[in-house]
Write an enzyme that holds these catalytic residues in place. Structure first.
Site, PDB file in Angstrom:
ATOM      1  CG  HIS A 101       5.754   4.757  -1.675  1.00 53.10           C
ATOM      2  ND1 HIS A 101       5.763   3.393  -1.865  1.00 53.10           N
ATOM      3  CD2 HIS A 101       4.510   5.063  -1.212  1.00 53.10           C
ATOM      4  CE1 HIS A 101       4.583   2.898  -1.521  1.00 53.10           C
ATOM      5  NE2 HIS A 101       3.808   3.884  -1.122  1.00 53.10           N
ATOM      6  CG  ASP A 180       4.033  -3.181   6.456  1.00 50.50           C
ATOM      7  OD1 ASP A 180       3.146  -2.458   6.941  1.00 50.50           O
ATOM      8  OD2 ASP A 180       4.118  -3.437   5.246  1.00 50.50           O
ATOM      9  NE  ARG A 187      -3.391  -0.998   8.475  1.00 47.49           N
ATOM     10  CZ  ARG A 187      -2.630  -0.539   7.490  1.00 47.49           C
ATOM     11  NH1 ARG A 187      -1.422  -1.014   7.289  1.00 47.49           N
ATOM     12  NH2 ARG A 187      -3.085   0.416   6.700  1.00 47.49           N
TER      13      ARG A 187
END
Length: 443
Positions: A101, A180, A187
């Site tokens: 990642h 998420d 967020r």
């Protein structure tokens, strides 16, 4: 695939306001409180304004390792979890899995040559990737420049391709860590994206749910990275490595430089072209260096030692897997890639040594030319981007090309050039080496 009982904590005697107060007052949340919070927010029991307040308290006051691990586990439990334990080659041999990642950058096309390179050595690479947003490019956007290539695969098709080819790069299913997606959107609009516990749990919930046995994190540092500060990047890497280990995933991280773009291209089709050059044994030295180093780390994390990824790039084995991987997803590896209709060359204003080429400026220019998007639903231009003709340390001469801007819409050139104002510095004499590509390893 395992789907948990989402109602497990539905009847728990918790209150969102009490949980907010606990974290506001620098208290520690219990595993039960965290599990209830994530489940209740995912189901809509906790309102956005309450979760926004909790996110801000976490940003300001932090979380300890146990809290972050429990928060991540709760996000994983909000959806499916993939399982590669039964993965076999066509001959029936068990396959280990490893993944990578990147936290994102400019010109970061490393996944494209990396996945087939690692697969050469018999380790399966289930690479679930995303699309670009803002100045950072998306792996799926790049690959979709290849005619016919498709990002969306069923779980069955993904498993079959891993078994037969050894590598797959595709979109993540909506069932992985759905909490998420909801939390990130909140967020994004409440000024809490930068909270390291929330960044780490966002990334690692998806990667752990993906089910790979080993994971290597490429945490970018510098102007073109999400983390511009080395200390914060180190904290993020350490937090994610700890989360991986807590979940039983063999995890390591590299801190890598993103003050300068990777390679000589920032765009979609042009980055695919550069990746193919790397797979053919050529390409820019920094792209080759990072691809080989990440391959070594991924293979070691999966328990394969003594492999020589550099040789597999040079002798064509990685290219063979690339061609199979692209074809398996409907792409034509021999097809001509899209090219921009318009171009404009930026010339060097002076002679000397290129001492700085700011990654953020180049990334914003590529984005403004059409290579990136401002909103997730926006389209991208496959051929748009910036092709660089020199990197820091190279000698340049006044009047010679520094960059070529590419787009289908020439009215975008002016704003792209505005982004590049001040991006380049030229020293009149030799300058010492400016870039240490791999800054630190964290395990």
């Amino acid at each position: 695939m395992n789907t948990p009982d989402s109602a497990r904590y539905a009847g728990a005697a918790f209150d969102a306001v009490d949980i907010i107060r606990t974290k506001r007052d620098r208290g520690t949340l219990s595993a039960e409180q965290i599990a209830w919070t994530i489940d209740a927010y995912t189901r809509g029991t906790i309102a956005d304004e309450q979760m926004a307040a909790l996110n801000m308290a976490i940003l300001l006051n932090g979380m300890n390792r146990a809290e972050i691990s429990q928060w991540t586990a709760a996000m994983i439990a909000s959806g499916e979890r993939m399982d590669f334990s039964g993965l076999r080659t066509p001959a029936g041999t068990p396959m280990r899995t490893t993944d990578k990642h990147s936290t994102g950058g400019v010109g970061d096309k490393i996944t494209l040559p990396l996945a087939p390179l690692v697969a050469v050595f018999g380790v399966a690479v289930p690479q679930l990737s995303g699309r670009g947003l803002g100045h950072t490019g998306g792996t799926l956007d790049k690959l979709e420049a290849i005619p016919g290539w498709r990002a969306n695969l069923s779980n069955e098709a993904m498993m079959r391709q891993l078994s037969e080819v050894g590598a797959v790069i595709c979109a993540a299913g909506a069932g992985l860590a759905p909490a998420d997606k909801k939390l990130y959107a909140l967020r994004d609009v409440t000024g809490t994206v930068e909270a390291i516990p929330l960044i780490a749990s966002s990334i690692m919930s998806k990667k752990i749910a993906e089910g790979t046995g080993a994971l290597v994190l490429d945490v970018k540092v510098g102007s073109g990275a999400f983390m511009k500060d080395l200390a914060m990047a180190r904290e993020l890497a350490q937090t994610m490595v700890a989360l991986g280990k807590d979940a039983g995933v063999n995890t390591v991280a590299l801190l890598t430089d993103m003050s300068t773009p990777l390679g000589l291209t920032a765009g979609n089709a042009i980055e695919v072209q550069e990746s193919v050059e790397v797979l053919a044994g050529g390409g820019p030295s920094d792209v080759v260096e990072l691809t080989v180093r990440l391959a070594e780390e991924m293979l070691m994390a999966a328990g394969v030692h003594g492999a020589d990824p550099a040789a597999a790039l040079k002798d064509g084995r990685a290219m063979d897997v690339w061609r199979q991987m692209i074809a398996a997803q409907g792409g034509d590896p021999d097809a001509a890639l899209p090219a921009a209709k318009e171009s404009e060359v930026i010339l060097s204003s002076a002679s000397g040594v290129l001492s700085e080429l700011d990654a953020l400026s180049v990334g914003v220019a590529a984005w403004r030319l059409g290579a990136g998007r401002a909103r997730k639903e926006d389209a991208v231009q496959a051929g748009a981007g910036v092709r660089m003709h020199a990197k820091p340390g190279d000698v340049v001469r006044a009047g010679e090309p520094l960059m070529t801007l590419l787009t289908d819409t020439p009215e975008k050139f002016d704003r792209a050039k505005e982004a590049l104002a001040g991006a380049v510095r030229i020293a009149p004499t030799d300058v010492p080496p400016l870039r240490e590509l791999i800054i630190e390893r964290i395990d």
